[in-house]
Design an enzyme around this catalytic site. Structure first.
Site, PDB file in Angstrom:
ATOM      1  CE  LYS A  55      31.158  40.330  42.996  1.00  0.00           C
ATOM      2  NZ  LYS A  55      30.239  39.308  43.547  1.00  0.00           N
ATOM      3  CB  SER A 305      35.434  38.798  36.875  1.00  0.00           C
ATOM      4  OG  SER A 305      36.522  38.394  37.698  1.00  0.00           O
TER       5      SER A 305
END
Length: 420
Positions: A55, A305
């Site tokens: 992110k 992720s």
């Protein structure tokens, strides 16, 4: 396909912008997954990225491209945790004040990390979508710039840099499998890799309890679903973003869903076999490989992720993963209520190689005869075959097993559930 709002050149420019901010994360070969799939499988370790997930890439690009006047007004975001940390860190690096709205019950380590990066944390609602609405209202009220977690060209371009790294590190990759929440990562990666190699397959994975994309893709436009409780809080998004949906609709080859059991098994595998700590949302791609190994053409890269997980949740998920892998067994068993009966049972379990984790011994109850006792046992076994061996041996010894249990994850965490 309509002219996209984000292009391959935007991803390349984002890569240059991130050169001193986001480290290229490693790709690690997984022998056990390679054997499962029947060809090379590598793990792209964004769980090792700065702030614990991919992110930071999109958040930094978005905030860096604000004007000085916009940054002076501050930024606001909404997230269950990883986008929150990315925005907080990016803001601190770029000298902007940040506020982050998080749903009630967001993992404590993610909350504390977001605060440690300098953001003001505000709790709003019980889902990411409710927190998003509150963050938008904050932006309208204060003039702060809203930093969307996935539905903005700069964010998609930043996330797409993961795809550029994959092709540089493993140019022979045939399939990339990765988690999908709102879709920013999948959209960016698909755009980046297919601009260079149109034949590469990109497969998105959602938690089946929070899967907006399959129905949206079938309908041809984003639709809203109501996510139910899932351990994969990082991808529990009720509606795809408009921009990611457009790119995913045209560029992603398929979107599949995985169960809570599959997520927990994948997390356990990453921890045990690859020594990688990954959050449940981050292992969605690995879960899909375990569920349908024949569906993925190797060489495969599974993107991990994120790695931000509450230690308390980790403990529960690991136990659930053991159950899903057939290494945890619980059952109720009837005994004759006489001295030494429980000791004999436990000795037989020891002889069978089962590790007793917990024992509840009940001698009174409306279901029991006067000469009966009931024991609830929780055991660790070596796998499904060993569990069947234990149950079969006890029955051969004449024990009455009333119910055999596994584990499932519900709204209150890990609970016992009858196994069919």
């Amino acid at each position: 396909m309509a002219v996209p709002q984000v292009t391959y050149d935007d991803v390349v420019a984002a890569r240059e912008m991130l050169s001193e901010v986001a480290a290229p994360t490693p790709v690690l070969h997984s022998r056990v997954l390679s054997e499962t799939v029947g060809g090379p499988v590598h793990l792209k370790c964004e769980n090792l990225q700065r702030a614990g997930s991919f992110k930071i890439r999109g958040a930094y690009v978005r905030i860096a491209r604000l004007t000085a006047e916009e940054r002076a007004r501050g930024v606001v975001a909404a997230s269950a945790g990883n986008h929150a940390q990315g925005v907080a860190l990016a803001s601190s690096l770029l000298g902007a004040k940040s506020a982050v709205y998080m749903p009630e019950g967001a993992p404590l380590p993610k909350v504390e990390a977001t605060r440690a990066y300098g953001a003001d944390v505000v709790f709003a609602g019980h889902t990411v979508d409710e927190a998003l609405r509150a963050a938008r209202e904050h932006a309208e009220r204060t003039g702060a710039v809203f930093i969307h977690p996935f539905d903005h060209p700069d964010v998609v371009a930043g996330q797409g840099t993961v795809g550029l790294e994959v092709l540089e590190q493993l140019p022979g990759t045939a399939t990339i499998v990765l988690p999908i929440g709102g879709g920013g990562l999948a959209a960016g990666v698909a755009l980046a890799v297919k601009s260079q190699r149109p034949g590469i397959k990109v497969v998105g994975v959602q938690a089946e309890r929070a899967a907006a994309y399959p129905d949206s893709l079938a309908a041809g436009h984003p639709i809203t679903v109501v996510p139910t409780s899932t351990m994969a809080d990082g991808i529990a998004v009720g509606q795809p973003g408009d921009l990611p949906f457009e790119l995913i609709h045209y560029l992603v080859d398929s979107v599949v869903t995985v169960s809570e059991e599959s997520l927990s098994r994948a997390l356990l595998l990453c921890l045990e076999r690859s020594k990688l700590l990954v959050e449940p949302a981050g292992v969605a791609g690995v879960a899909a490989l375990l569920d349908h190994p024949e569906a993925f053409e190797p060489p495969v890269v599974a993107v991990l992720s994120g790695g931000n997980i509450d230690p308390l949740l980790l403990a529960r998920v690991l136990r659930h993963g053991l159950a899903a892998a057939g290494r945890y067994l619980a059952f109720r068993i009837r005994l004759t209520d006489r001295p030494g009966a429980l000791a004999v049972l436990l000795a037989r379990l020891a002889d069978l190689g089962a590790n007793v984790l917990d024992v509840v011994h009940e001698r009174f109850g409306s279901r029991l005869h006067l000469d009966e006792a009931e024991v609830l046992l929780q055991l660790e076994t070596r796998g499904p075959a060993h569990g069947d061996e234990v149950i079969g041996a006890l029955r051969r010894h004449g024990y009455r097993i009333d119910a055999e249990y596994g584990l499932q994850v519900g709204g209150e965490g890990v609970v016992a559930a009858l196994r069919p």
